[in-house]
Design a protein around this motif. Structure first.
Motif, PDB file in Angstrom:
ATOM      1  N   PRO A 103     -13.482 -15.611  15.022  1.00  0.00           N
ATOM      2  CA  PRO A 103     -12.458 -15.991  14.036  1.00  0.00           C
ATOM      3  C   PRO A 103     -12.677 -17.383  13.446  1.00  0.00           C
ATOM      4  O   PRO A 103     -12.340 -17.632  12.283  1.00  0.00           O
ATOM      5  N   ASP A 131      -8.768 -12.397   1.631  1.00  0.00           N
ATOM      6  CA  ASP A 131      -7.658 -11.888   2.421  1.00  0.00           C
ATOM      7  C   ASP A 131      -7.944 -10.513   3.007  1.00  0.00           C
ATOM      8  O   ASP A 131      -7.115  -9.946   3.717  1.00  0.00           O
ATOM      9  N   THR A 132      -9.145  -9.975   2.745  1.00  0.00           N
ATOM     10  CA  THR A 132      -9.527  -8.678   3.329  1.00  0.00           C
ATOM     11  C   THR A 132     -10.249  -8.843   4.657  1.00  0.00           C
ATOM     12  O   THR A 132     -10.486  -7.855   5.351  1.00  0.00           O
ATOM     13  N   ARG A 134     -10.668 -10.119   8.557  1.00  0.00           N
ATOM     14  CA  ARG A 134      -9.937 -10.461   9.774  1.00  0.00           C
ATOM     15  C   ARG A 134     -10.756 -11.401  10.655  1.00  0.00           C
ATOM     16  O   ARG A 134     -10.199 -12.271  11.322  1.00  0.00           O
ATOM     17  N   GLU A 135     -12.081 -11.203  10.682  1.00  0.00           N
ATOM     18  CA  GLU A 135     -12.993 -12.011  11.480  1.00  0.00           C
ATOM     19  C   GLU A 135     -14.180 -12.385  10.609  1.00  0.00           C
ATOM     20  O   GLU A 135     -15.050 -11.565  10.353  1.00  0.00           O
ATOM     21  N   TYR A 202     -13.478  -3.997  13.136  1.00  0.00           N
ATOM     22  CA  TYR A 202     -12.745  -5.150  13.650  1.00  0.00           C
ATOM     23  C   TYR A 202     -12.720  -6.333  12.697  1.00  0.00           C
ATOM     24  O   TYR A 202     -11.771  -7.118  12.690  1.00  0.00           O
ATOM     25  N   LYS A 205      -9.391  -6.886   7.802  1.00  0.00           N
ATOM     26  CA  LYS A 205      -7.947  -6.888   7.939  1.00  0.00           C
ATOM     27  C   LYS A 205      -7.436  -5.467   7.760  1.00  0.00           C
ATOM     28  O   LYS A 205      -7.873  -4.743   6.851  1.00  0.00           O
ATOM     29  N   ASP A 206      -6.539  -5.026   8.621  1.00  0.00           N
ATOM     30  CA  ASP A 206      -6.003  -3.654   8.641  1.00  0.00           C
ATOM     31  C   ASP A 206      -7.020  -2.645   9.160  1.00  0.00           C
ATOM     32  O   ASP A 206      -6.745  -1.440   9.168  1.00  0.00           O
ATOM     33  N   SER A 210      -8.116  -0.568   6.068  1.00  0.00           N
ATOM     34  CA  SER A 210      -8.497  -1.559   5.071  1.00  0.00           C
ATOM     35  C   SER A 210      -8.892  -0.887   3.757  1.00  0.00           C
ATOM     36  O   SER A 210      -9.666   0.088   3.748  1.00  0.00           O
TER      37      SER A 210
END
Length: 323
Positions: A103, A131-132, A134-135, A202, A205-206, A210
């Motif tokens: 992250p 914003d799409t 997550r990591e 993973y 995001k989502d 996604s």
């Protein structure tokens, strides 16, 4: 963490562990536990002064003693400075460890001589904030005999070869069947030079929901001698850690799904296609209230022992899957 012990296995297989346990065979076999953390008695002289030890060793089968000495200690190498740490790989040419804080988009270097330092930032995605994602950082790493490092770049959604000396990287795969990969998680080199990797969602995001997820499956893939990407298996829900048996003929893959926390074993043909496949280890019985962790990273010793992270720590299995 590092396991300090006269192992019969290669040292890197036990460099990062929080708990080491033999998997349970028959339920009537009694387990014995040896504390290694604060307050543990009779720590071996190989534990350096001031080094923190944590965790415990739980033995369910006498064969465990052939892999890890009863007086082994789990040493904590660093402070709790990371969001979470992933992808540890030992670089023999230089004698240091590389690992990622995914992250934070940061790669770290650690050695006995130099301690901890930031090695690469960003480790993965280098563009404007999205914003799409997550990591955004790199995840799994694999040090190759040539000195380069294979890198599963979750944030950039690709697999690359990385040169630690120049910090340059070369993309090996970013698409399959004309569509972008999800977020490559772990990577391993087969002894024939082909590269295998897992591709769960993973990093997005989502995750499976996604809007930018293009692959219909969360696959296990192979980059062959033809430099093309081939799907090995698309049936696992959340494929994660990946490793090979010493002869390269069996591929082990962790599935990090709380509803199906298993390790799979695939028998590969010469081309790298999967034939026979089976559940190598089912970790459902290790899960429970207050127990953290799922099947994730895997390492295999030169004599074929499988060290697999799972619920509560690291599980050791023989090549037949016996805990």
């Amino acid at each position: 963490m590092r396991l300090r012990s006269p192992l019969t296995t290669t040292a890197p297989t036990a460099l990062l562990v929080a708990l080491l346990a033999a998997c349970a065979p028959a339920p009537e076999t009694a387990a014995t536990t040896t504390a290694t953390g604060p307050g543990a008695a009779d720590a071996p002289p190989t534990t350096a002064p001031g080094v923190e030890t944590i965790g415990k060793l739980t033995t369910f089968d006498p064969a465990f003693a052939t892999a890890v000495a009863a007086d082994a200690r789990i040493e904590k190498l660093t402070g709790d400075a990371f969001t979470w740490s992933e992808g540890p790989t030992w670089v023999r040419n230089g004698g240091y460890l590389l690992f990622d804080d995914v992250p934070a988009n940061r790669m770290y270097r650690w050695s006995d001589a130099d301690g901890l330092s930031v090695f690469l930032e960003p480790s993965g995605y280098t563009g404007p904030e999205m914003d799409t994602l997550r990591e955004a950082g790199a995840n799994g790493l694999f040090a190759e005999p040539s000195g380069t490092v294979l890198l599963a770049d979750s944030g950039s959604r690709l697999v690359a070869r990385f040169d630690p000396a120049t910090k340059r990287r070369t993309t090996l795969a970013s698409h399959f069947d004309g569509k972008r990969l999800n977020s490559p998680n772990d990577v391993a080199l087969r002894n024939d030079g082909s590269v295998f990797f897992t591709d769960p969602p993973y990093g997005l995001k989502d995750m499976n929901d996604s809007p930018v997820k293009e692959q219909a499956v969360n696959g296990i893939y192979r980059i062959g001698a033809d430099a093309k990407v081939h799907l090995v298996d698309g049936s696992l829900s959340l494929p994660n850690g990946i490793a090979f048996s010493p002869d390269g003929n069996t591929l082990y893959v962790a599935n990090s799904d709380p509803d199906k926390p298993i390790l799979m074993a695939y028998v590969l043909d010469a081309a790298g296609n999967a034939g026979e496949r089976r559940v190598f280890a089912d970790m459902s019985d290790l899960m429970g209230e207050g127990v953290h962790g799922l099947p994730d990273g895997i390492a295999v010793s030169t004599d074929g022992l499988v060290f697999a992270t799972g619920a509560g720590g690291v599980v050791v299995c023989d090549p037949a899957g016996k805990r």
